[in-house]
Structures are given as C-alpha cells and as structure tokens.
Design a protein around this motif. Structure first.
Motif, PDB file in Angstrom:
ATOM      1  N   VAL A 112      34.474  42.483  48.966  1.00  0.00           N
ATOM      2  CA  VAL A 112      35.423  42.949  47.968  1.00  0.00           C
ATOM      3  C   VAL A 112      36.458  41.858  47.729  1.00  0.00           C
ATOM      4  CG1 VAL A 112      35.115  45.394  48.474  1.00  0.00           C
ATOM      5  CG2 VAL A 112      36.874  44.097  49.704  1.00  0.00           C
ATOM      6  N   LEU A 113      36.966  41.809  46.494  1.00  0.00           N
ATOM      7  CA  LEU A 113      37.909  40.772  46.092  1.00  0.00           C
ATOM      8  C   LEU A 113      39.148  41.405  45.485  1.00  0.00           C
ATOM      9  CD1 LEU A 113      35.404  38.272  44.405  1.00  0.00           C
ATOM     10  CD2 LEU A 113      36.389  38.111  46.701  1.00  0.00           C
ATOM     11  N   PRO A 114      40.288  40.687  45.499  1.00  0.00           N
ATOM     12  CA  PRO A 114      41.526  41.263  44.990  1.00  0.00           C
ATOM     13  C   PRO A 114      41.633  41.169  43.465  1.00  0.00           C
ATOM     14  CG  PRO A 114      41.944  39.067  45.826  1.00  0.00           C
ATOM     15  CD  PRO A 114      40.498  39.362  46.126  1.00  0.00           C
ATOM     16  N   LEU A 115      42.009  42.279  42.855  1.00  0.00           N
ATOM     17  CA  LEU A 115      42.400  42.288  41.450  1.00  0.00           C
ATOM     18  C   LEU A 115      43.903  42.075  41.435  1.00  0.00           C
ATOM     19  CD1 LEU A 115      41.521  42.861  38.458  1.00  0.00           C
ATOM     20  CD2 LEU A 115      42.336  45.196  38.851  1.00  0.00           C
ATOM     21  N   VAL A 116      44.327  40.920  40.958  1.00  0.00           N
ATOM     22  CA  VAL A 116      45.718  40.479  41.090  1.00  0.00           C
ATOM     23  C   VAL A 116      46.426  40.554  39.751  1.00  0.00           C
ATOM     24  CG1 VAL A 116      47.179  38.497  41.646  1.00  0.00           C
ATOM     25  CG2 VAL A 116      45.176  39.006  43.053  1.00  0.00           C
ATOM     26  N   LYS A 117      47.652  41.086  39.783  1.00  0.00           N
ATOM     27  CA  LYS A 117      48.477  41.188  38.584  1.00  0.00           C
ATOM     28  C   LYS A 117      49.755  40.374  38.745  1.00  0.00           C
ATOM     29  CE  LYS A 117      46.966  45.788  37.052  1.00  0.00           C
ATOM     30  NZ  LYS A 117      47.424  47.142  36.658  1.00  0.00           N
ATOM     31  N   LEU A 118      50.226  39.838  37.635  1.00  0.00           N
ATOM     32  CA  LEU A 118      51.527  39.181  37.580  1.00  0.00           C
ATOM     33  C   LEU A 118      52.577  40.252  37.321  1.00  0.00           C
ATOM     34  CD1 LEU A 118      53.226  36.506  37.386  1.00  0.00           C
ATOM     35  CD2 LEU A 118      52.793  36.597  34.915  1.00  0.00           C
ATOM     36  N   VAL A 119      53.574  40.353  38.217  1.00  0.00           N
ATOM     37  CA  VAL A 119      54.558  41.432  38.107  1.00  0.00           C
ATOM     38  C   VAL A 119      55.969  40.931  37.830  1.00  0.00           C
ATOM     39  CG1 VAL A 119      53.217  43.022  39.517  1.00  0.00           C
ATOM     40  CG2 VAL A 119      54.850  41.482  40.627  1.00  0.00           C
ATOM     41  N   GLY A 120      56.159  39.622  37.753  1.00  0.00           N
ATOM     42  CA  GLY A 120      57.484  39.095  37.479  1.00  0.00           C
ATOM     43  C   GLY A 120      57.584  37.643  37.883  1.00  0.00           C
TER      44      GLY A 120
END
Length: 212
Positions: free
Chosen positions: A132-140
């Motif tokens: 499994v791999l990380p789904l990464v979001k930009l949050v700031g």
C-alpha cells in the motif's frame, strides 16, 4: 511492522518525466513536460507517492537553464552519505501517481522541498502493510528562515493508504522490496559513491529558497 522505505537504484529506465516541482514563489506545484510547465493542482485531491522505490541523495546545480543537475544518490534510505561539498543540497526522487493513469517524477533538492518532505516522514513511517502507498495531500505552507535565507515549505498529510495503482505497477521500475529496510532518513555513513550526471529535468530554478 517496519516501513518499506527500501534502498533502490533506479538505473536505466524508460520513465523520463513529466516532472513535478515545488515552487516557493507560487506556493504550489508546477508540472514540467516536453512542451513547458504549468501549475499542477493534483496535490489538492491527492497524489500517490511510490515510497517503495524512492531514493534520496545530494544534488548540485550550476543554476544554468538547460544544464541538468548532478545527483549523488544514497545507497540506502536509512543513511545519508557525507555531503560531497558546500554546494550540494539534500534532495529526493519519487515516482508519483497523479491521477487518470498518469505518472510524474518529483525530483528536487533544497530547503523548501526537502523540509516539506521531512515533515511528511513521520506519517510515512506508519505504512500499515506492504503493497500500500500513501495518498498525499498539500494542506498548507509555512515560512522558515535559514542561515542563507528563507523558504516557503509545503505542508502535507497522508489522506489514506491505497493499493498500488496500475500506473505505478506498469511504470517499468521494479517494486521488489530490499532486504535492508529503513524507518528513518537523514543519518550519515562513510561510504561515498561517485557523482553521476542526472538525465532528468534541465532547469535552473530547482532551488526555491529566497535569499534575504
């Protein structure tokens, strides 16, 4: 379990971009292709980072447009090679799934990108299972000052862990885990490999630190 931060030498590959770059000036990402660059908003909904095949190392750039930077890659994610010289900066190479079956390479060095990635490492250490791999979001973003200037550092979160998407399975890069696993980055070792010329993006604004 131990995170699958494995050492990996990408070597020859058919993967030649496109390329993601964090821009401190725009406080966002740019996507570079053979036809130019454009803003990239994919981190708002999430980008899958292939942490199983990523690598870290030192980068040196003359800052000349059209001249690729040099990279000296670490042999393992668990230990950093000694710094080759004052003009070398810490960086990384990560293959990313950016949506719609497409991939891009995030390869960058310098305070902004490196510290943004380091802020994500504690979450990446929580990888719940192999495969499994990380789904990464930009949050700031946050502003930081260093000895030679200041930088706008991206802030990320792991939104969820997802099965490896087909675009990363078919990328032409091996995903077999190494026998040596690592749970940390940023340590040092004494064995230094010879610098190698990178075949990646040739652009001058790799480093988005802003001088005082």
């Amino acid at each position: 379990m131990t995170s699958t931060f494995a050492s990996f030498d990408i070597g020859p590959s058919s993967v030649q971009g496109p390329w993601l770059t964090w821009s401190a000036q725009t406080r966002g990402f740019m996507l570079r292709t053979g036809s130019g660059k454009e803003p990239f908003a994919g981190f708002e909904s999430g980008v899958v980072l292939d942490i199983d095949t990523m690598r870290t190392g030192w980068q040196r750039s003359d800052g000349i447009a059209g001249v690729p930077p040099e990279w000296q890659w670490n042999q393992s994610l668990s230990q950093f090679e000694p710094r080759p010289g004052e003009d070398w900066k810490q960086g990384f190479h990560i293959l990313c799934g950016i949506g719609d079956g497409q991939t891009a390479i995030w390869e960058q060095a310098g305070a902004s990108a490196w510290n943004g990635f380091l802020g994500l490492v504690p979450a990446l250490r929580q990888q719940p299972a192999e495969g499994v791999l990380p789904l990464v979001k930009l949050v700031g973003t946050r502003e930081a000052r260093f000895n030679k200037g200041k930088a706008t550092i991206p802030l990320f979160e792991v939104a969820e862990w997802v099965p490896r998407p087909a675009c990363l399975v078919d990328s032409g890069i091996s995903t077999a885990p190494s026998l040596q696993r690592a749970a940390a980055v940023g340590q040092t070792r004494t064995n230094v490999a010879a610098p190698a010329r990178n075949t990646g993006p040739a652009y001058a604004d790799l480093d988005d630190e802003i001088p005082f």
